[in-house]
Design an enzyme around this catalytic site. Structure first.
Site, short mmCIF file in Angstrom:
data_model
loop_
_atom_site.label_atom_id
_atom_site.label_comp_id
_atom_site.label_asym_id
_atom_site.label_seq_id
_atom_site.Cartn_x
_atom_site.Cartn_y
_atom_site.Cartn_z
N ASN A 78 0.83 -1.22 0.00
CA ASN A 78 0.00 0.00 0.00
C ASN A 78 0.86 1.26 0.00
O ASN A 78 0.36 2.35 0.23
CB ASN A 78 -0.96 0.00 1.19
CG ASN A 78 -0.22 -0.03 2.52
OD1 ASN A 78 1.00 0.01 2.56
ND2 ASN A 78 -0.96 -0.11 3.62
N GLU B 15 1.44 4.07 7.29
CA GLU B 15 0.34 3.64 6.43
C GLU B 15 -0.24 4.84 5.67
O GLU B 15 -0.05 5.98 6.08
CB GLU B 15 -0.76 3.02 7.30
CG GLU B 15 -0.33 1.79 8.10
CD GLU B 15 -0.26 0.52 7.25
OE1 GLU B 15 0.23 0.58 6.11
OE2 GLU B 15 -0.70 -0.53 7.75
#
Ligand code: GLP
Length: 246
Positions: free
Chosen positions: A136, A143
């Site tokens: 990702n 994140e």
């Protein structure tokens, strides 16, 4: 940004290890920022081999790792502490007291994060930071988010990261839900960055990170703003980029 294209994972490992070795030879008191995941394992094997051959001396080197799962004790085989010891530290002549990894068992987030930033600052900052790349776009455990984290912090891991990392655990439920990680800001303060990526399944995210818009939704994209980044990637991970490779 320099992009080295290698034919396979072994060549990637040797080339990236050579960049780290050059750093240590040129500055024996280097501070290395280290990474976990499956990608760096070949690099660590190569560094161990060069150490055994007498080429590399780690006695004056210090290390800081990017991240650690929150809640895992050091003797848990899935902790990054355990990983680093097994895959590198116990095989080389580094002083264990010069190796730093966030303490996953510290429950006070603010205390652990500010202590870790102080460790890095007191060392004079990171000379060379090694990075892997999450599917990702995460670097360390930064994140996708609405903004780039400036410093070490506690993150909630996303489902895609838990799914990607569950292969190392008995089940997805066993993967910790939080981690301590250097922030994107911490990473960007390293003087040199080496990012590695291997395999066709990283091709989409490598293209987004290196050539897409710079956005915290793709944390690695911030590296486009760093003055000294070297990418070492296998040819199949670079099929979707248009920029020049070496
Ligand atoms: C983990 C680590 C990252 C690493 C990523 C990619 O989530 N926290 O630092 O870059 O995995 O791992 P792999 O190299 O196994 O693809």
């Amino acid at each position: 940004m320099r992009i080295y294209k290698t034919s396979d994972y072994n060549t990637l490992s040797q080339k990236a290890a050579a960049l780290i070795a050059a750093q240590v030879v040129q500055k024996p008191v280097s501070v290395l920022g280290l990474a976990t995941g499956s990608s760096p394992i070949g690099i660590y094997k190569q560094l161990i081999q060069w150490h055994h051959e007498g080429i590399l001396d780690f006695s004056q080197v210090s290390t800081v790792n990017l991240d650690e799962y929150k809640g895992l004790p050091r003797d848990n085989v899935q902790s990054y502490y355990y990983f680093m010891n097994e895959n590198l530290f116990k095989h080389i002549n580094i002083n264990p007291e010069s190796t730093y990894i966030p303490d996953g068992m510290e429950s006070d987030d603010a205390k652990e994060c500010s202590a870790y930033e102080s460790v890095i600052n007191n060392m004079g900052g990171v000379d060379l930071q090694l990075l892997g790349l999450g599917y990702n776009g995460h670097i360390g455990f930064n994140e996708p988010a609405d903004n780039f984290a400036k410093a070490t912090h506690c993150v909630d891991l996303q489902k895609s990261t838990i799914d990607a990392n569950k292969r190392f655990f008995a089940s997805a439920e066993d993967v910790p839900k939080q981690a301590y990680t250097m922030g994107c800001g911490t990473i960007m303060r390293a003087r040199k960055i080496v990012l590695i990526a291997s395999g066709a399944e990283k091709a989409d995210i490598i293209a987004k990170a290196l050539e897409g818009p710079v956005t915290p939704q793709v944390p690695a994209s911030i590296l486009q703003f760093h003055p000294d980044v070297t990418i070492v990637a296998t040819a199949d991970a670079l099929t979707k980029i248009s920029g020049e490779t070496i």
